[in-house]
Scaffold this motif. Sequence first.
Motif, mmCIF file in Angstrom:
data_model
loop_
_atom_site.group_PDB
_atom_site.id
_atom_site.type_symbol
_atom_site.label_atom_id
_atom_site.label_comp_id
_atom_site.label_asym_id
_atom_site.label_seq_id
_atom_site.Cartn_x
_atom_site.Cartn_y
_atom_site.Cartn_z
ATOM 1 N N ALA A 1 7.822 23.738 21.075
ATOM 2 C CA ALA A 1 7.686 22.566 21.935
ATOM 3 C C ALA A 1 6.198 22.332 22.141
ATOM 4 C CB ALA A 1 8.398 22.799 23.259
ATOM 5 N N ARG A 2 5.653 21.372 21.414
ATOM 6 C CA ARG A 2 4.210 21.160 21.400
ATOM 7 C C ARG A 2 3.773 20.214 22.513
ATOM 8 N NH1 ARG A 2 5.696 22.125 16.136
ATOM 9 N NH2 ARG A 2 4.253 23.353 14.859
ATOM 10 N N SER A 3 2.617 20.554 23.108
ATOM 11 C CA SER A 3 1.968 19.681 24.077
ATOM 12 C C SER A 3 0.500 19.593 23.701
ATOM 13 C CB SER A 3 2.127 20.247 25.495
ATOM 14 O OG SER A 3 1.410 21.463 25.631
ATOM 15 N N ALA A 4 -0.282 18.917 24.517
ATOM 16 C CA ALA A 4 -1.694 18.745 24.186
ATOM 17 C C ALA A 4 -2.438 20.075 24.151
ATOM 18 C CB ALA A 4 -2.353 17.809 25.192
ATOM 19 N N ARG A 5 -1.985 21.061 24.951
ATOM 20 C CA ARG A 5 -2.737 22.313 25.057
ATOM 21 C C ARG A 5 -2.002 23.542 24.545
ATOM 22 N NH1 ARG A 5 -5.798 22.158 30.960
ATOM 23 N NH2 ARG A 5 -6.980 20.226 30.607
ATOM 24 N N SER A 6 -0.726 23.423 24.233
ATOM 25 C CA SER A 6 0.015 24.621 23.850
ATOM 26 C C SER A 6 1.178 24.271 22.935
ATOM 27 C CB SER A 6 0.532 25.353 25.095
ATOM 28 O OG SER A 6 1.491 24.547 25.761
ATOM 29 N N ALA A 7 1.781 25.305 22.380
ATOM 30 C CA ALA A 7 2.978 25.148 21.566
ATOM 31 C C ALA A 7 3.904 26.319 21.909
ATOM 32 C CB ALA A 7 2.635 25.151 20.080
ATOM 33 N N ALA A 8 4.844 26.056 22.808
ATOM 34 C CA ALA A 8 5.725 27.121 23.294
ATOM 35 C C ALA A 8 6.896 27.307 22.338
ATOM 36 C CB ALA A 8 6.243 26.770 24.686
ATOM 37 N N PRO A 9 7.229 28.562 21.970
ATOM 38 C CA PRO A 9 8.364 28.792 21.074
ATOM 39 C C PRO A 9 9.681 28.412 21.742
ATOM 40 C CG PRO A 9 7.521 30.872 21.928
ATOM 41 C CD PRO A 9 6.561 29.818 22.356
ATOM 42 N N THR A 10 10.547 27.792 20.967
ATOM 43 C CA THR A 10 11.878 27.457 21.449
ATOM 44 C C THR A 10 12.795 28.668 21.275
ATOM 45 O OG1 THR A 10 12.596 26.648 19.285
ATOM 46 C CG2 THR A 10 11.531 25.058 20.764
ATOM 47 N N GLU A 11 13.992 28.555 21.831
ATOM 48 C CA GLU A 11 14.971 29.629 21.647
ATOM 49 C C GLU A 11 15.292 29.811 20.179
ATOM 50 O OE1 GLU A 11 17.438 32.740 22.465
ATOM 51 O OE2 GLU A 11 16.017 31.717 23.808
ATOM 52 N N ALA A 12 15.310 28.698 19.424
ATOM 53 C CA ALA A 12 15.570 28.778 17.978
ATOM 54 C C ALA A 12 14.509 29.612 17.271
ATOM 55 C CB ALA A 12 15.623 27.373 17.375
ATOM 56 N N ALA A 13 13.246 29.510 17.720
ATOM 57 C CA ALA A 13 12.167 30.292 17.123
ATOM 58 C C ALA A 13 12.357 31.776 17.376
ATOM 59 C CB ALA A 13 10.823 29.831 17.668
#
Length: 308
Positions: free
Chosen positions: A50-62
């Motif tokens: 889940a990408r944002s301007a400052r980060s990319a958080a892993p999803t449950e699928a990841a």
Amino acid sequence: MVNPVHLRTLLEVIRHGSFAGAATSLGYTASAVSQQMSALEKDTGTTLFARSARSAAPTEAAVVMSRHAAKVLTDIDALLASSARADGGTAEELRLGIFPSLATFALPRLLGTQQWQKLGIRLKVYVAEPAQTIQGLRTGGELDLALVYQVGQAGLAWPSSVSRQWIGDDNFRVILPASWGIRPGSTVSADQLADMPWILHHPGTADATVIERLFASCNLHPRVIAYCDDFNASLEMTAAGLGAALVPELAMLNRPDGVVALDVPEIRLARSIFALQTGDRHNIRVRLFMDQLAEILKAQRIAPKHTA
């Protein structure tokens, strides 16, 4: 088709919690890691971050994919190793540079495993500090692979022709003489350690500089009773009651009685262990050797040792 390299990168992203952390571990740029993860999302048709301007958080699928990726990569390595043994017939010599505590407490455990016996590598070992073994990797040097450590971000430089793979972290622990009466596993603050005598690295070295900065950041200005770069000697002097010390967990596997390990929240430090190799030695046997050593390091966690 999914690229196994992208799966390995995914595991590092999940482990470090960021593209930047994975990039540092793998020797890539953060942009290269991001591109690999985008390619993996495209190949699998799955949103992994889940990408944002400052980060990319892993999803449950990841997270779920990373669990399956670990097994897939293990199976691929086993298949390639089997093929290498079938094709190779004879053992391959690997000229290995390794630092003393890794040679003392981790390498012998690997050499005693069945996985090692099947690998088909004949070691020629050079035990030395990282600065020396890195010299052995330079053009015309006597080494194929160097296992080195780095404390913080300072102190080591290697040729541009050398590739780097993260193997594991060796956490430092604060140790005190048991005779001082503090219970093993106790949590203390840096303030409580300020007036105690300390055994520290010789000043001027890269490791000592990192430790000095860490202590200063938590307002700890130790009263130095001894300078020592030999962790075994530091352990013995601590056990004898001379002073407190900061010692990596690998060295503590053989610690004497009379030593207490503490948790000091302000003092968090680790030696990052890397495998450095020249560009022409990327083969499956060497990679499996590094993977097996990483598994040995994962298992080398320090259990509380109640001593008196």
